[in-house]
Design an enzyme around this catalytic site. Sequence first.
Site, PDB file in Angstrom:
ATOM      1  N   HIS A 312       0.849  -1.194   0.000  1.00 30.13           N
ATOM      2  CA  HIS A 312       0.000   0.000   0.000  1.00 30.13           C
ATOM      3  C   HIS A 312       0.879   1.235   0.000  1.00 30.13           C
ATOM      4  O   HIS A 312       1.930   1.240   0.639  1.00 30.13           O
ATOM      5  CB  HIS A 312      -0.906   0.019   1.237  1.00 30.13           C
ATOM      6  CG  HIS A 312      -2.067   0.937   1.097  1.00 30.13           C
ATOM      7  ND1 HIS A 312      -1.975   2.290   1.333  1.00 30.13           N
ATOM      8  CD2 HIS A 312      -3.345   0.697   0.713  1.00 30.13           C
ATOM      9  CE1 HIS A 312      -3.148   2.846   1.104  1.00 30.13           C
ATOM     10  NE2 HIS A 312      -4.002   1.913   0.717  1.00 30.13           N
ATOM     11  N   ASP A 369      -7.969  -5.426   0.321  1.00 27.92           N
ATOM     12  CA  ASP A 369      -8.459  -6.328  -0.717  1.00 27.92           C
ATOM     13  C   ASP A 369      -8.051  -7.779  -0.496  1.00 27.92           C
ATOM     14  O   ASP A 369      -8.564  -8.674  -1.172  1.00 27.92           O
ATOM     15  CB  ASP A 369      -7.952  -5.864  -2.095  1.00 27.92           C
ATOM     16  CG  ASP A 369      -8.525  -4.515  -2.484  1.00 27.92           C
ATOM     17  OD1 ASP A 369      -9.720  -4.305  -2.224  1.00 27.92           O
ATOM     18  OD2 ASP A 369      -7.789  -3.680  -3.028  1.00 27.92           O
TER      19      ASP A 369
HETATM   20  N1  CMC Z   1       3.919  -7.837  -4.826  1.00 27.05           N
HETATM   21  C1  CMC Z   1       5.247  -7.815  -5.094  1.00 27.05           C
HETATM   22  N2  CMC Z   1       6.011  -6.724  -4.985  1.00 27.05           N
HETATM   23  C2  CMC Z   1       5.420  -5.579  -4.631  1.00 27.05           C
HETATM   24  C3  CMC Z   1       4.036  -5.507  -4.354  1.00 27.05           C
HETATM   25  C4  CMC Z   1       3.279  -6.702  -4.461  1.00 27.05           C
HETATM   26  N3  CMC Z   1       1.964  -6.687  -4.211  1.00 27.05           N
HETATM   27  N4  CMC Z   1       3.705  -4.240  -4.027  1.00 27.05           N
HETATM   28  C5  CMC Z   1       4.837  -3.523  -4.105  1.00 27.05           C
HETATM   29  N5  CMC Z   1       5.877  -4.327  -4.454  1.00 27.05           N
HETATM   30  C6  CMC Z   1       7.292  -3.943  -4.579  1.00 27.05           C
HETATM   31  C7  CMC Z   1       7.549  -3.136  -5.850  1.00 27.05           C
HETATM   32  O1  CMC Z   1       7.887  -3.990  -6.913  1.00 27.05           O
HETATM   33  C8  CMC Z   1       8.685  -2.232  -5.412  1.00 27.05           C
HETATM   34  O2  CMC Z   1       9.845  -3.023  -5.379  1.00 27.05           O
HETATM   35  P1  CMC Z   1      11.291  -2.338  -5.704  1.00 27.05           P
HETATM   36  O3  CMC Z   1      11.516  -1.318  -4.627  1.00 27.05           O
HETATM   37  O4  CMC Z   1      12.254  -3.461  -5.684  1.00 27.05           O
HETATM   38  O5  CMC Z   1      11.144  -1.722  -7.064  1.00 27.05           O
HETATM   39  C9  CMC Z   1       8.326  -1.907  -3.963  1.00 27.05           C
HETATM   40  O6  CMC Z   1       7.560  -3.033  -3.494  1.00 27.05           O
HETATM   41  C10 CMC Z   1       7.507  -0.620  -3.809  1.00 27.05           C
HETATM   42  O7  CMC Z   1       6.343  -0.750  -4.606  1.00 27.05           O
HETATM   43  P2  CMC Z   1       5.666   0.407  -5.451  1.00 27.05           P
HETATM   44  O8  CMC Z   1       4.939  -0.199  -6.611  1.00 27.05           O
HETATM   45  O9  CMC Z   1       6.661   1.468  -5.753  1.00 27.05           O
HETATM   46  O10 CMC Z   1       4.626   0.960  -4.402  1.00 27.05           O
HETATM   47  P3  CMC Z   1       3.427   1.940  -4.687  1.00 27.05           P
HETATM   48  O11 CMC Z   1       3.176   2.678  -3.439  1.00 27.05           O
HETATM   49  O12 CMC Z   1       3.674   2.733  -5.914  1.00 27.05           O
HETATM   50  O13 CMC Z   1       2.207   0.939  -5.041  1.00 27.05           O
HETATM   51  C11 CMC Z   1       0.445  -0.610  -4.735  1.00 27.05           C
HETATM   52  C12 CMC Z   1       1.268   0.537  -4.111  1.00 27.05           C
HETATM   53  C13 CMC Z   1      -0.763  -0.871  -3.867  1.00 27.05           C
HETATM   54  C14 CMC Z   1      -0.058  -0.164  -6.123  1.00 27.05           C
HETATM   55  C15 CMC Z   1       1.333  -1.872  -4.856  1.00 27.05           C
HETATM   56  O14 CMC Z   1       1.760  -2.295  -3.572  1.00 27.05           O
HETATM   57  C16 CMC Z   1       0.631  -3.007  -5.581  1.00 27.05           C
HETATM   58  O15 CMC Z   1       0.670  -3.090  -6.800  1.00 27.05           O
HETATM   59  N6  CMC Z   1      -0.046  -3.948  -4.825  1.00 27.05           N
HETATM   60  C17 CMC Z   1      -0.828  -4.994  -5.445  1.00 27.05           C
HETATM   61  C18 CMC Z   1      -2.180  -4.438  -5.908  1.00 27.05           C
HETATM   62  C19 CMC Z   1      -3.097  -4.190  -4.736  1.00 27.05           C
HETATM   63  O16 CMC Z   1      -3.247  -5.017  -3.850  1.00 27.05           O
HETATM   64  N7  CMC Z   1      -3.783  -3.028  -4.776  1.00 27.05           N
HETATM   65  C20 CMC Z   1      -4.750  -2.641  -3.747  1.00 27.05           C
HETATM   66  C21 CMC Z   1      -4.302  -1.477  -2.935  1.00 27.05           C
HETATM   67  S1  CMC Z   1      -5.248  -1.219  -1.429  1.00 27.05           S
HETATM   68  C22 CMC Z   1      -6.854  -0.850  -1.867  1.00 27.05           C
HETATM   69  C23 CMC Z   1      -7.044   0.247  -2.842  1.00 27.05           C
HETATM   70  O17 CMC Z   1      -6.360   1.268  -2.820  1.00 27.05           O
HETATM   71  O18 CMC Z   1      -7.892   0.091  -3.673  1.00 27.05           O
END
Ligand code: CMC
Length: 435
Positions: A312, A369
């Site tokens: 998140h 989720d």
């Molecule tokens: N599985 C594997 N790796 C992950 C995940 C995951 N679910 N989430 C983040 N990472 C890794 C990402 O690859 C990055 O790694 P590195 O630093 O080596 O490049 C690091 O963690 C930071 O991730 P980010 O993508 O820069 O983080 P963000 O704040 O931009 O994205 C997020 C947040 C929610 C989009 C992301 O964690 C994600 O894609 N999660 C899976 C989708 C999900 O469950 N979404 C629902 C969010 S909560 C409810 C809502 O808002 O609707």
Amino acid sequence: MATQAMSEKLQQDIDIQFEGKSAKLPLHRGTEGEVGIDIAKLRSSTGLVTFDPGYGNTGACKSAITYIDGDNGILRYRGYPIEELAEKSSFLEVAWLLLNGELPTKTELSSFSAEIKQHTMLHEDFKRFFGALPKDAHPMPVCAATVGALATYYQDPESERQIHSSVIRLLAKMPTIAACSYKHCIGQPFMYPRNELDYTSNFVNMLFATPCEDYPIDPVAARAIDLLLILHADHEQNCSTSTVRLVGSSQAPLFASISAGISALWGSLHGGANQKVIEMLEHIAREDGSVDKYVARAKDKNDTARLMGFGHRIYKNYDPRAAVLKKTCAEVISRLGKSSKLLEIAMRLEEIALKDEYFVSRKLYPNVDFYSGVIFNALGIPTNMFTVLFTMGRLPGWIAHWLEMRRDPDFRIGRPRQIYTGANKRPYVSIDRRG
Ligand code: CMC
């Protein structure tokens, strides 16, 4: 009347110097201690703009609606902890709280509920509108299109009185729209709302009943859905809420702004993740139940798989909504007298991920989720409707933010800047002299 978004201006400023120009940037402290730099004069004084892809450090507004402390896993609506609201409140009460800033009295709640019941039906012509959409359409764009189309039925200029009517109509019609979006794709007749039922039971009835027979509404299921709606009701400046604010900032009508929010919520990194979580769990169950294999894929940078329902932008600790849901999940499944292979897989996934260096070092925890889909699945909610239920839950939050923005004395149209990286000025080349 909703609580005003207040902040304290600090005595100290931040001084910025750049190429002989300078600016003194004021600091504002919110009621929970967060301090923001006010950069409104930055560009006019120094020529600088800020650069913050994904808005990770940008405070776009002052808001008195929802407080999140992502490091400590805290979520409060209007000051009330989410755990207490989940245990003691109802979705309509929470909707009132978000919209008005205070918990309702008994009289306020019953007249709010009665007013909503007066507007649950859709105009009969919507049958033709749904009929024009493909049967295999996902219910999310169907909902977005239908809510957008409400703006064609209710065209009065938005006076305060008219805005109140739009708010009530949206809250009243959303369960009807949600149920119709599903009935349309399975080819069953639409069910009319039944106003003797409470908000959530009415939705359950419209989703599952048919004109041929009554549907016995299980109170355990109805309460579980109500709880899920409460947990989704607001989450401050997330992607869909910011979309609603941005669209509304052009003074587009409420229905149009909410329709845009529904589209933003649909994406799999946002609300669409709840559907993706269940698809991931089903995929693991089909393969051989091997959780380790999927965790390895989620860590592999050459693989597009992510552990859906994990991570998140704000929570760097357990999402408090996921904590409530994990407990509820086990309770609901056992009270319904069911067992859930998917819950077992989810719990094994969580256990492994929470010990794994990859997830630990990146502070990736289960989000809302992760367990919501398991409950929806156990309740028999069709998978493609999961994000629609998120939409129903988030609706009062979106509306509260839209109203707060419109009443904000600092209100301006939303219009971010950019750092241009394209070609410099060059002369037009006629087509016969190109290539
Ligand atoms: N599985 C594997 N790796 C992950 C995940 C995951 N679910 N989430 C983040 N990472 C890794 C990402 O690859 C990055 O790694 P590195 O630093 O080596 O490049 C690091 O963690 C930071 O991730 P980010 O993508 O820069 O983080 P963000 O704040 O931009 O994205 C997020 C947040 C929610 C989009 C992301 O964690 C994600 O894609 N999660 C899976 C989708 C999900 O469950 N979404 C629902 C969010 S909560 C409810 C809502 O808002 O609707």
